[in-house]
Each structure stands twice: as C-alpha cells, then as structure tokens.
Design a protein around this motif. Structure first.
Motif, PDB file in Angstrom:
ATOM      1  N   LEU A 134     -37.828   2.774  29.665  1.00 30.35           N
ATOM      2  CA  LEU A 134     -38.058   2.128  28.380  1.00 30.35           C
ATOM      3  C   LEU A 134     -36.799   1.448  27.854  1.00 30.35           C
ATOM      4  N   SER A 135     -35.627   2.022  28.133  1.00 30.48           N
ATOM      5  CA  SER A 135     -34.380   1.398  27.688  1.00 30.48           C
ATOM      6  C   SER A 135     -34.162   0.061  28.384  1.00 30.48           C
ATOM      7  N   SER A 136     -34.421   0.012  29.688  1.00 28.74           N
ATOM      8  CA  SER A 136     -34.250  -1.257  30.399  1.00 28.74           C
ATOM      9  C   SER A 136     -35.275  -2.288  29.926  1.00 28.74           C
ATOM     10  N   ALA A 137     -36.482  -1.831  29.604  1.00 32.47           N
ATOM     11  CA  ALA A 137     -37.492  -2.753  29.072  1.00 32.47           C
ATOM     12  C   ALA A 137     -37.048  -3.317  27.733  1.00 32.47           C
ATOM     13  N   ARG A 138     -36.454  -2.485  26.891  1.00 32.26           N
ATOM     14  CA  ARG A 138     -35.932  -2.967  25.610  1.00 32.26           C
ATOM     15  C   ARG A 138     -34.821  -3.986  25.839  1.00 32.26           C
ATOM     16  N   GLY A 139     -33.993  -3.712  26.842  1.00 30.04           N
ATOM     17  CA  GLY A 139     -32.891  -4.617  27.140  1.00 30.04           C
ATOM     18  C   GLY A 139     -33.357  -5.984  27.589  1.00 30.04           C
ATOM     19  N   VAL A 140     -34.386  -6.024  28.464  1.00 29.35           N
ATOM     20  CA  VAL A 140     -34.840  -7.323  28.965  1.00 29.35           C
ATOM     21  C   VAL A 140     -35.571  -8.110  27.878  1.00 29.35           C
ATOM     22  N   ILE A 141     -36.252  -7.407  26.975  1.00 32.20           N
ATOM     23  CA  ILE A 141     -36.913  -8.105  25.874  1.00 32.20           C
ATOM     24  C   ILE A 141     -35.862  -8.690  24.923  1.00 32.20           C
ATOM     25  N   ALA A 142     -34.836  -7.914  24.614  1.00 35.67           N
ATOM     26  CA  ALA A 142     -33.761  -8.413  23.752  1.00 35.67           C
ATOM     27  C   ALA A 142     -33.058  -9.601  24.405  1.00 35.67           C
ATOM     28  N   SER A 143     -32.853  -9.535  25.721  1.00 34.99           N
ATOM     29  CA  SER A 143     -32.259 -10.650  26.449  1.00 34.99           C
ATOM     30  C   SER A 143     -33.154 -11.881  26.374  1.00 34.99           C
ATOM     31  N   ASN A 144     -34.458 -11.668  26.479  1.00 37.22           N
ATOM     32  CA  ASN A 144     -35.399 -12.777  26.417  1.00 37.22           C
ATOM     33  C   ASN A 144     -35.335 -13.491  25.069  1.00 37.22           C
ATOM     34  N   ILE A 145     -35.208 -12.730  24.004  1.00 35.96           N
ATOM     35  CA  ILE A 145     -35.135 -13.330  22.667  1.00 35.96           C
ATOM     36  C   ILE A 145     -33.883 -14.196  22.533  1.00 35.96           C
ATOM     37  N   GLU A 292     -19.159   4.326  36.925  1.00 34.61           N
ATOM     38  CA  GLU A 292     -19.574   3.962  35.574  1.00 34.61           C
ATOM     39  C   GLU A 292     -21.082   3.741  35.511  1.00 34.61           C
ATOM     40  N   THR A 293     -21.845   4.736  35.894  1.00 31.79           N
ATOM     41  CA  THR A 293     -23.300   4.634  35.793  1.00 31.79           C
ATOM     42  C   THR A 293     -23.695   4.335  34.351  1.00 31.79           C
ATOM     43  N   PRO A 294     -24.504   3.295  34.114  1.00 30.67           N
ATOM     44  CA  PRO A 294     -24.853   2.918  32.737  1.00 30.67           C
ATOM     45  C   PRO A 294     -25.661   3.988  32.017  1.00 30.67           C
ATOM     46  N   THR A 295     -25.454   4.048  30.711  1.00 30.48           N
ATOM     47  CA  THR A 295     -26.185   4.964  29.843  1.00 30.48           C
ATOM     48  C   THR A 295     -27.493   4.308  29.399  1.00 30.48           C
ATOM     49  N   TYR A 296     -28.299   5.064  28.644  1.00 32.08           N
ATOM     50  CA  TYR A 296     -29.498   4.465  28.047  1.00 32.08           C
ATOM     51  C   TYR A 296     -29.117   3.256  27.215  1.00 32.08           C
ATOM     52  N   ALA A 297     -28.058   3.421  26.403  1.00 32.80           N
ATOM     53  CA  ALA A 297     -27.625   2.345  25.515  1.00 32.80           C
ATOM     54  C   ALA A 297     -27.211   1.106  26.305  1.00 32.80           C
ATOM     55  N   ASP A 298     -26.548   1.306  27.451  1.00 29.56           N
ATOM     56  CA  ASP A 298     -26.161   0.175  28.293  1.00 29.56           C
ATOM     57  C   ASP A 298     -27.392  -0.567  28.810  1.00 29.56           C
ATOM     58  N   TYR A 299     -28.409   0.193  29.203  1.00 31.48           N
ATOM     59  CA  TYR A 299     -29.631  -0.419  29.713  1.00 31.48           C
ATOM     60  C   TYR A 299     -30.348  -1.241  28.641  1.00 31.48           C
ATOM     61  N   ALA A 300     -30.171  -0.883  27.384  1.00 32.09           N
ATOM     62  CA  ALA A 300     -30.873  -1.559  26.293  1.00 32.09           C
ATOM     63  C   ALA A 300     -30.112  -2.763  25.747  1.00 32.09           C
ATOM     64  N   LYS A 301     -28.906  -3.028  26.254  1.00 33.17           N
ATOM     65  CA  LYS A 301     -28.105  -4.148  25.741  1.00 33.17           C
ATOM     66  C   LYS A 301     -28.551  -5.466  26.374  1.00 33.17           C
ATOM     67  N   PRO A 302     -28.813  -6.475  25.561  1.00 29.63           N
ATOM     68  CA  PRO A 302     -29.292  -7.753  26.105  1.00 29.63           C
ATOM     69  C   PRO A 302     -28.291  -8.450  27.013  1.00 29.63           C
ATOM     70  N   GLU A 303     -26.994  -8.252  26.750  1.00 28.67           N
ATOM     71  CA  GLU A 303     -25.995  -8.931  27.572  1.00 28.67           C
ATOM     72  C   GLU A 303     -25.930  -8.401  29.002  1.00 28.67           C
ATOM     73  N   ASN A 304     -26.589  -7.274  29.250  1.00 27.35           N
ATOM     74  CA  ASN A 304     -26.570  -6.696  30.595  1.00 27.35           C
ATOM     75  C   ASN A 304     -27.710  -7.186  31.485  1.00 27.35           C
ATOM     76  N   TRP A 305     -28.548  -8.099  30.952  1.00 27.86           N
ATOM     77  CA  TRP A 305     -29.688  -8.576  31.735  1.00 27.86           C
ATOM     78  C   TRP A 305     -29.811 -10.098  31.633  1.00 27.86           C
ATOM     79  N   ALA A 306     -30.265 -10.714  32.699  1.00 29.08           N
ATOM     80  CA  ALA A 306     -30.547 -12.149  32.705  1.00 29.08           C
ATOM     81  C   ALA A 306     -31.816 -12.393  33.509  1.00 29.08           C
ATOM     82  N   ARG A 307     -32.740 -13.173  32.948  1.00 28.18           N
ATOM     83  CA  ARG A 307     -33.996 -13.448  33.656  1.00 28.18           C
ATOM     84  C   ARG A 307     -33.759 -14.474  34.756  1.00 28.18           C
ATOM     85  N   VAL A 308     -34.310 -14.188  35.929  1.00 29.70           N
ATOM     86  CA  VAL A 308     -34.162 -15.101  37.062  1.00 29.70           C
ATOM     87  C   VAL A 308     -35.513 -15.590  37.582  1.00 29.70           C
TER      88      VAL A 308
END
Length: 326
Positions: A134-145, A292-308
């Motif tokens: 769910l954290s990664s899903a939040r991250g990709v949605i935030a990145s999409n916005i 440096e395995t990412p935390t939940y918070a890292d997974y939810a950050k938009p800057e950590n994801w880019a749509r390809v």
C-alpha cells in the motif's frame, strides 16, 4: 517438577522452514485477488545481491502506425516499424526481525511463548508485506499527480461516491476492465457501507470472510490518507505488483544467550526475508545501496517513483476524497 521444553530443544533450521506459517503473502486475499503476480525473473533479481537492478522489457507495438496498403509495384517499398525496449529499476528489500523470550518467563507462565511467536511470525510478515504494497501504491499515485498531471486520479470532493470509483477506473480508457481489487481507509469503508455499496462473501457458517465492491475485494488500511482531512482510495488491476523472493544466507536462526536475564538465559528467534514487491509500470528512483533498504515512508514518497508505461498499461487508479484542512 516438570522441565520446560524450549524451542532450542527441538529447533532444526531446515525443518522449521518447511512448516507452513499461520499466514503468508501467498495466502492473503490481496494475493489471491490477482493484483500480485510472482515472477521468476524477479526471483532472480532478488537473489543477485545488488540491492537494485535494471529490468528490461519490450514495449508494445505501436497500433497508431497504420499498416501499408499492398500493391503490385516491386519498386514500392513498405514502411517497417521496430520493436523497442524500455527499462525500469526494481528495488530489493532486505529485512529481518527477531523476538526474544527469557527462560524465566516460560517457567513462570507455564506456557510456550516462543512457540506462540513462531506461530504468529507468518501473520507479522503478512502485515509487513501489505504495508509495503500500500505504501508503494501511495507513492506511485503521488508521483502521478506531480509528474503526469494526475491522469490516474479522480477528486471526489467531500465524500465518496460510486460514480467517483467508476470515473477513476475509466481514467484507463478502454482498459478499465483490468481493475480487480481496492484498498480504502476505514472512514471510506464506513461511507460505502452506509450507501449500500458493499457486498459480503460469507463462509458456510455465515461468517463474513471478504468485503467486496462490484465483485472486487476491498482491503482496509488506515494509512490510506492524503494530506490533512483527505483519504486515498486505491484501485488495483491484475498484476499491479510483481513479486519475487530471494534466499537469505540464514533465513531462520535461533540465538541462545546464556548470560542474558542475569544468567537466567534468553532465546531469540530470527527470521530474514529478501524480496521484491514492484508496482507495474513504474521505476524505482530512490536509493540503491544494499545497506539502505527503504522504509514504508520511502516507498510512499513521490520522488522515488517514475512512470515508464503508457497510462492504459498501468494497473492503478485512485480517488481522493474528504476536505483538506490547513
């Protein structure tokens, strides 16, 4: 006086790993819904020890390219297209958890707390697994916005509605039928129940085993917020996440500390996991170090994801509802 049999007396690592835990990712309704697909290629990536790896994929043929019209002129050459490759980064997670029990605790409790820990470890990892998802899903949605103009998101206003979910699904155009599961905050679930949007699957004794909306499983998680006073409802398609498992050098281990507890003795049961849980159509842009395995918070950050991937190929959509407060 009886002698307490401790886990150390019966623990055999190889045998321990063959026992089914109470729960595991493969047994959750999330996994069974089809939104997570285990991929042998991701198993290989999880085992390469690199922390992060580039995954190449073939892009679909461009259907906007019109085919040639055949003629009988041998000098007229038809135009050809080409298959193109893209690439994305996938992040490997290196995780571990240990639980300890003092010998004296076992004696005073006249029970087997360590066995209880063993039985519940599966549930612990299931919950960790779903939080990452769910954290990664939040991250990709935030990145999409931020990066794609929010073309996967619908703003529903103050309260949720059936039309908002429908509109979100159709942000994927004619691939809207790909969506197969949902994740919502408990407040949103309550609104849906009051509006009679929820149906329930029950077992033979009438107990509710799964809540659904239009046949899609719904999962509650109170981490699905978006800003102050707003909620993020997520819609997932089949194969929304690729899943891969690695093989830690010592997946399970029993540690014995004879001097712990002022000499009373302490046992610690450790479990280690190496896996990938990657959202389809997005590339990981965050840290790549194995330390440096990412935390939940890292997974939810938009800057950590880019749509390809193109929008239609991405099995995610979202509805934002509630009133943002300053």
């Amino acid at each position: 006086m009886g002698v307490t049999t401790q886990l150390k007396d019966v623990f055999v690592g190889d045998y321990y790993q063959t026992l089914d835990p109470v729960n595991s990712p493969e047994k959750t309704a999330v996994y069974q819904s089809g939104i997570v697909v285990r991929n042998p290629k991701l198993d290989e990536v999880a085992n390469n020890g690199q922390g992060s790896s580039t995954i190449s994929y073939w892009q679909d043929l461009d259907a906007d390219e019109e085919p040639n019209a055949s003629t009988d002129n041998p000098d007229q050459k038809g135009k050809v297209g080409k298959a193109q490759q893209g690439e994305m980064q996938a992040r490997t997670l290196y995780l571990n958890k240990g639980y300890s029990v003092a010998d004296l605790t076992s004696e005073l409790a006249n029970s087997e707390p360590m066995q209880h820990i063993r039985n519940r470890f599966g549930k612990y990892w299931e919950r960790q697994w779903q939080r990452r998802l769910l954290s990664s899903a939040r991250g990709v949605i935030a990145s999409n916005i931020i990066n794609n103009g929010g073309d996967m998101v619908i703003d529903a206003g103050a309260t949720i509605s059936a039309s908002a979910f429908q509109d979100a699904a159709y942000t994927a155009g004619d691939t809207a039928d790909q969506f197969s599961a949902m994740g919502v905050h408990s407040t949103i679930m309550n609104q849906m129940v009051k509006k009679d949007l929820i149906e329930y699957i029950k077992d033979s004794e009438g107990r509710i085993i799964l809540a659904t909306y239009l046949g899609r499983p719904i999962f509650m998680d109170d981490g699905l917020t978006f800003g102050k006073g707003q909620y993020l409802s997520l819609i997932f398609g089949t194969g929304a996440f690729g899943y891969g498992e690695g093989s830690p050098a010592n997946p399970v281990e029993l540690e014995r500390d004879a001097s712990g507890g002022n000499g009373g003795g302490i046992e610690t049961l450790w479990e280690r996991k190496t896996y990938i849980l990657h959202p389809a159509g997005f590339s990981w842009k965050g840290g790549t170090s194995t330390n440096e395995t990412p935390t939940y918070a890292d997974y939810a950050k938009p800057e950590n994801w880019a749509r390809v991937f193109d929008r239609k190929q991405v099995p995610f959509a979202a509805v934002i509802s509630g009133t943002e407060t300053p």
